[in-house]
Design an enzyme around this catalytic site. Sequence first.
Site, mmCIF file in Angstrom:
data_model
loop_
_atom_site.group_PDB
_atom_site.id
_atom_site.type_symbol
_atom_site.label_atom_id
_atom_site.label_comp_id
_atom_site.label_asym_id
_atom_site.label_seq_id
_atom_site.Cartn_x
_atom_site.Cartn_y
_atom_site.Cartn_z
ATOM 1 N N HIS A 284 -1.863 -5.385 1.488
ATOM 2 C CA HIS A 284 -3.147 -6.056 1.234
ATOM 3 C C HIS A 284 -2.825 -7.412 0.628
ATOM 4 O O HIS A 284 -1.919 -7.520 -0.197
ATOM 5 C CB HIS A 284 -3.983 -5.250 0.239
ATOM 6 C CG HIS A 284 -5.131 -6.023 -0.343
ATOM 7 N ND1 HIS A 284 -6.376 -6.026 0.231
ATOM 8 C CD2 HIS A 284 -5.197 -6.827 -1.434
ATOM 9 C CE1 HIS A 284 -7.176 -6.804 -0.493
ATOM 10 N NE2 HIS A 284 -6.480 -7.308 -1.514
ATOM 11 N N THR B 265 -5.097 -7.151 10.548
ATOM 12 C CA THR B 265 -5.254 -5.814 9.970
ATOM 13 C C THR B 265 -4.761 -4.740 10.930
ATOM 14 O O THR B 265 -4.097 -3.787 10.525
ATOM 15 C CB THR B 265 -6.732 -5.564 9.606
ATOM 16 O OG1 THR B 265 -7.153 -6.581 8.706
ATOM 17 C CG2 THR B 265 -6.924 -4.208 8.962
ATOM 18 N N LYS C 251 0.818 -1.207 0.000
ATOM 19 C CA LYS C 251 0.000 0.000 0.000
ATOM 20 C C LYS C 251 0.857 1.265 0.000
ATOM 21 O O LYS C 251 2.078 1.201 0.201
ATOM 22 C CB LYS C 251 -0.928 -0.028 1.223
ATOM 23 C CG LYS C 251 -1.938 -1.180 1.182
ATOM 24 C CD LYS C 251 -2.808 -1.138 2.418
ATOM 25 C CE LYS C 251 -3.858 -2.225 2.406
ATOM 26 N NZ LYS C 251 -4.705 -2.169 3.614
ATOM 27 N N ASN D 54 -1.647 0.081 7.099
ATOM 28 C CA ASN D 54 -1.135 -1.213 7.544
ATOM 29 C C ASN D 54 -0.247 -1.895 6.504
ATOM 30 O O ASN D 54 -0.103 -3.107 6.513
ATOM 31 C CB ASN D 54 -2.267 -2.120 8.003
ATOM 32 C CG ASN D 54 -3.280 -2.413 6.912
ATOM 33 O OD1 ASN D 54 -2.965 -2.371 5.726
ATOM 34 N ND2 ASN D 54 -4.501 -2.707 7.313
ATOM 35 N N GLU E 297 -8.988 -10.386 -7.871
ATOM 36 C CA GLU E 297 -8.082 -9.260 -7.662
ATOM 37 C C GLU E 297 -6.928 -9.275 -8.666
ATOM 38 O O GLU E 297 -6.524 -8.219 -9.158
ATOM 39 C CB GLU E 297 -7.589 -9.249 -6.217
ATOM 40 C CG GLU E 297 -8.726 -8.928 -5.248
ATOM 41 C CD GLU E 297 -8.350 -9.031 -3.781
ATOM 42 O OE1 GLU E 297 -7.246 -9.534 -3.457
ATOM 43 O OE2 GLU E 297 -9.173 -8.613 -2.944
ATOM 44 N N TYR F 233 -12.154 -2.731 -3.826
ATOM 45 C CA TYR F 233 -12.730 -2.747 -2.476
ATOM 46 C C TYR F 233 -14.257 -2.708 -2.476
ATOM 47 O O TYR F 233 -14.867 -2.257 -1.503
ATOM 48 C CB TYR F 233 -12.163 -1.581 -1.664
ATOM 49 C CG TYR F 233 -10.718 -1.778 -1.285
ATOM 50 C CD1 TYR F 233 -10.337 -2.811 -0.431
ATOM 51 C CD2 TYR F 233 -9.727 -0.934 -1.778
ATOM 52 C CE1 TYR F 233 -9.001 -2.989 -0.082
ATOM 53 C CE2 TYR F 233 -8.393 -1.106 -1.424
ATOM 54 C CZ TYR F 233 -8.041 -2.140 -0.577
ATOM 55 O OH TYR F 233 -6.722 -2.314 -0.218
#
Length: 138
Positions: free
Chosen positions: A117, A93, A11, A114, A128, A51
């Site tokens: 993913h 998470t 991320k 965090n 995905e 998402y």
Amino acid sequence: MVVERTFVMIKPDGVKRGLIGEIISRFEKRGLKIVALKMVKMDVKTAEVLYEEHKGKGFFNDLINYITSGPVVCMVIEGEDVVQVIRRMIGNTDPKEAPPGTIRGDLALSKSENVIHASDSPEKAKREISIFFDSSNL
């Protein structure tokens, strides 16, 4: 031995903090194979598709704003039971609940930032992967 593929994304906070090599190294040291990799600046439309399961939840807009705030590194990783292996490697998470030794336990700063993913099922992995890679990339 069942070899699977899964989707993993570093991320914006992980990219910004220079953690790409550290994270990829953990997967490679674990014996997993990176079969596709690219850095992208995700647009809002793509983020909403990725998402979509969270649409309508209170944090959805913040999540979309965050994930589109900077570049991300998208990967397809292959290995035996890879979805389950990577989910254990990344940890909870919320990094306060992620054990030391996990990616989030060691590297994440907050629940919202965090670092990583990863698909949570083989079905989601296929979906995905198809958002970011076509078959000619694999």
